[in-house]
Design a protein around this motif. Structure first.
Motif, mmCIF file in Angstrom:
data_model
loop_
_atom_site.group_PDB
_atom_site.id
_atom_site.type_symbol
_atom_site.label_atom_id
_atom_site.label_comp_id
_atom_site.label_asym_id
_atom_site.label_seq_id
_atom_site.Cartn_x
_atom_site.Cartn_y
_atom_site.Cartn_z
ATOM 1 N N LEU A 20 8.300 -11.426 8.539
ATOM 2 C CA LEU A 20 7.176 -12.345 8.533
ATOM 3 C C LEU A 20 6.626 -12.467 7.118
ATOM 4 C CD1 LEU A 20 5.191 -11.203 11.707
ATOM 5 C CD2 LEU A 20 7.163 -12.743 11.542
ATOM 6 N N SER A 21 6.115 -13.653 6.816
ATOM 7 C CA SER A 21 5.469 -13.890 5.526
ATOM 8 C C SER A 21 4.104 -14.513 5.761
ATOM 9 C CB SER A 21 6.312 -14.827 4.659
ATOM 10 O OG SER A 21 7.579 -14.281 4.397
ATOM 11 N N CYS A 22 3.182 -14.238 4.857
ATOM 12 C CA CYS A 22 1.855 -14.840 4.908
ATOM 13 C C CYS A 22 1.495 -15.280 3.500
ATOM 14 C CB CYS A 22 0.825 -13.846 5.433
ATOM 15 S SG CYS A 22 -0.878 -14.443 5.342
ATOM 16 N N TYR A 53 -1.346 1.096 -1.495
ATOM 17 C CA TYR A 53 -1.161 2.044 -0.395
ATOM 18 C C TYR A 53 -1.141 1.293 0.926
ATOM 19 C CZ TYR A 53 -2.037 5.742 -3.762
ATOM 20 O OH TYR A 53 -1.965 6.586 -4.852
ATOM 21 N N THR A 54 -0.304 1.771 1.829
ATOM 22 C CA THR A 54 -0.139 1.086 3.106
ATOM 23 C C THR A 54 -0.567 1.979 4.266
ATOM 24 O OG1 THR A 54 2.170 1.830 3.208
ATOM 25 C CG2 THR A 54 1.759 -0.370 2.296
ATOM 26 N N SER A 55 -0.860 1.334 5.376
ATOM 27 C CA SER A 55 -1.189 2.048 6.601
ATOM 28 C C SER A 55 -0.607 1.270 7.763
ATOM 29 C CB SER A 55 -2.705 2.184 6.753
ATOM 30 O OG SER A 55 -3.014 2.995 7.857
ATOM 31 N N TYR A 56 -0.191 2.007 8.803
ATOM 32 C CA TYR A 56 0.476 1.377 9.942
ATOM 33 C C TYR A 56 -0.083 1.928 11.245
ATOM 34 C CZ TYR A 56 3.884 0.149 6.370
ATOM 35 O OH TYR A 56 4.486 -0.352 5.246
ATOM 36 N N ALA A 57 -0.016 1.076 12.257
ATOM 37 C CA ALA A 57 -0.299 1.553 13.609
ATOM 38 C C ALA A 57 0.776 2.556 14.000
ATOM 39 C CB ALA A 57 -0.315 0.381 14.577
ATOM 40 N N ASP A 58 0.400 3.542 14.799
ATOM 41 C CA ASP A 58 1.367 4.568 15.200
ATOM 42 C C ASP A 58 2.585 3.960 15.896
ATOM 43 O OD1 ASP A 58 -1.127 7.090 16.078
ATOM 44 O OD2 ASP A 58 -0.233 6.545 14.140
ATOM 45 N N SER A 59 2.358 2.884 16.625
ATOM 46 C CA SER A 59 3.430 2.281 17.427
ATOM 47 C C SER A 59 4.526 1.631 16.569
ATOM 48 C CB SER A 59 2.855 1.256 18.398
ATOM 49 O OG SER A 59 2.155 0.245 17.681
ATOM 50 N N VAL A 60 4.236 1.390 15.289
ATOM 51 C CA VAL A 60 5.231 0.705 14.446
ATOM 52 C C VAL A 60 5.699 1.549 13.267
ATOM 53 C CG1 VAL A 60 4.208 -1.503 15.087
ATOM 54 C CG2 VAL A 60 3.607 -0.454 12.892
ATOM 55 N N LYS A 61 5.120 2.733 13.093
ATOM 56 C CA LYS A 61 5.498 3.590 11.971
ATOM 57 C C LYS A 61 6.991 3.891 12.001
ATOM 58 C CE LYS A 61 1.173 6.029 11.054
ATOM 59 N NZ LYS A 61 0.442 7.301 11.184
ATOM 60 N N GLY A 62 7.609 3.771 10.833
ATOM 61 C CA GLY A 62 9.037 4.021 10.717
ATOM 62 C C GLY A 62 9.898 2.818 11.045
ATOM 63 N N ARG A 63 9.300 1.771 11.613
ATOM 64 C CA ARG A 63 10.059 0.554 11.961
ATOM 65 C C ARG A 63 9.602 -0.654 11.165
ATOM 66 N NH1 ARG A 63 9.651 -1.521 16.905
ATOM 67 N NH2 ARG A 63 7.537 -0.763 17.274
ATOM 68 N N PHE A 64 8.315 -0.734 10.875
ATOM 69 C CA PHE A 64 7.754 -1.878 10.153
ATOM 70 C C PHE A 64 7.362 -1.450 8.745
ATOM 71 C CE2 PHE A 64 5.878 -4.430 13.981
ATOM 72 C CZ PHE A 64 7.097 -4.352 14.628
ATOM 73 N N THR A 65 7.522 -2.389 7.805
ATOM 74 C CA THR A 65 7.110 -2.154 6.422
ATOM 75 C C THR A 65 6.393 -3.386 5.907
ATOM 76 O OG1 THR A 65 9.046 -0.749 6.041
ATOM 77 C CG2 THR A 65 7.883 -1.568 4.102
ATOM 78 N N THR A 66 5.231 -3.186 5.301
ATOM 79 C CA THR A 66 4.505 -4.299 4.705
ATOM 80 C C THR A 66 4.560 -4.187 3.185
ATOM 81 O OG1 THR A 66 2.474 -5.617 4.835
ATOM 82 C CG2 THR A 66 2.206 -3.224 4.659
ATOM 83 N N PHE A 76 4.205 -9.635 3.205
ATOM 84 C CA PHE A 76 5.396 -9.597 4.044
ATOM 85 C C PHE A 76 5.267 -8.502 5.103
ATOM 86 C CE2 PHE A 76 7.649 -12.472 1.387
ATOM 87 C CZ PHE A 76 7.337 -12.148 0.069
ATOM 88 N N LEU A 77 5.961 -8.712 6.200
ATOM 89 C CA LEU A 77 6.087 -7.675 7.214
ATOM 90 C C LEU A 77 7.545 -7.636 7.651
ATOM 91 C CD1 LEU A 77 4.569 -5.537 8.907
ATOM 92 C CD2 LEU A 77 4.431 -7.259 10.726
ATOM 93 N N ASP A 78 8.246 -6.605 7.247
ATOM 94 C CA ASP A 78 9.626 -6.406 7.667
ATOM 95 C C ASP A 78 9.626 -5.573 8.940
ATOM 96 O OD1 ASP A 78 10.132 -6.346 4.300
ATOM 97 O OD2 ASP A 78 11.373 -7.627 5.565
ATOM 98 N N MET A 79 10.168 -6.150 9.995
ATOM 99 C CA MET A 79 10.154 -5.506 11.308
ATOM 100 C C MET A 79 11.586 -5.192 11.719
ATOM 101 S SD MET A 79 7.255 -7.824 13.199
ATOM 102 C CE MET A 79 8.294 -9.293 13.234
ATOM 103 N N ASN A 80 11.869 -3.931 11.901
ATOM 104 C CA ASN A 80 13.198 -3.477 12.304
ATOM 105 C C ASN A 80 13.120 -2.748 13.645
ATOM 106 O OD1 ASN A 80 14.551 -4.293 9.826
ATOM 107 N ND2 ASN A 80 13.404 -2.633 8.831
ATOM 108 N N SER A 81 14.273 -2.576 14.262
ATOM 109 C CA SER A 81 14.352 -1.882 15.552
ATOM 110 C C SER A 81 13.310 -2.425 16.518
ATOM 111 C CB SER A 81 14.161 -0.373 15.355
ATOM 112 O OG SER A 81 15.124 0.140 14.463
ATOM 113 N N LEU A 82 13.240 -3.730 16.615
ATOM 114 C CA LEU A 82 12.224 -4.364 17.445
ATOM 115 C C LEU A 82 12.411 -4.020 18.918
ATOM 116 C CD1 LEU A 82 12.031 -7.736 15.578
ATOM 117 C CD2 LEU A 82 10.063 -6.275 16.081
#
Length: 124
Positions: A20-22, A53-66, A76-82
């Motif tokens: 995703l892009s914004c 510095y970044t922060s993530y919801a627990d449900s997406v940690k290790g799968r999403f990268t901003t 950007f939001l790179d979403m893997n292992s959806l």
């Protein structure tokens, strides 16, 4: 005032990836990603502060990268292992000025400006 335009949503199978892009109309802002599934509250997904510095919801940690571009006006939001549970409308949000502490940016109350959203659908 800030205009935010999201793009990159779509339909994928479980295990797939999306980016995703914004695009923001200003640079001097802090940005974050939120999502809202039908019947659920809007939740913070990922955020980045003025120091990167970044922060993530627990449900997406290790799968999403901003991340941001060098001009800091595209998020950007790179979403893997959806997973099917990732199905939602994804929103970009912003607040003005410099900000520190990415965890706090995961709160909806921090952001006066919102994009229209982009739909992500993950099928099993």
């Amino acid at each position: 005032q800030v205009q935010l335009v999201e793009s990159g949503g779509g339909s994928v199978q479980a295990g797939g990836s999306l980016r995703l892009s914004c695009a923001a109309s200003r640079r001097d802002i802090c940005m974050a990603w939120f999502r809202q599934a039908p019947g659920k509250e809007r939740e913070g997904v990922a955020a980045i502060d003025s120091d990167g510095y970044t922060s993530y919801a627990d449900s997406v940690k290790g799968r999403f990268t901003t991340s941001q571009n060098n001009n800091k006006n595209i998020l950007f939001l790179d979403m893997n292992s959806l997973k099917p549970d990732d199905t939602a409308m994804y929103y970009c949000a912003a607040t003005g000025g410099r900000c520190y502490g990415a965890r706090g940016l995961l709160s909806r109350r921090q952001h006066p400006w919102w994009g229209q959203g982009t739909q992500v659908t993950v099928s099993s």
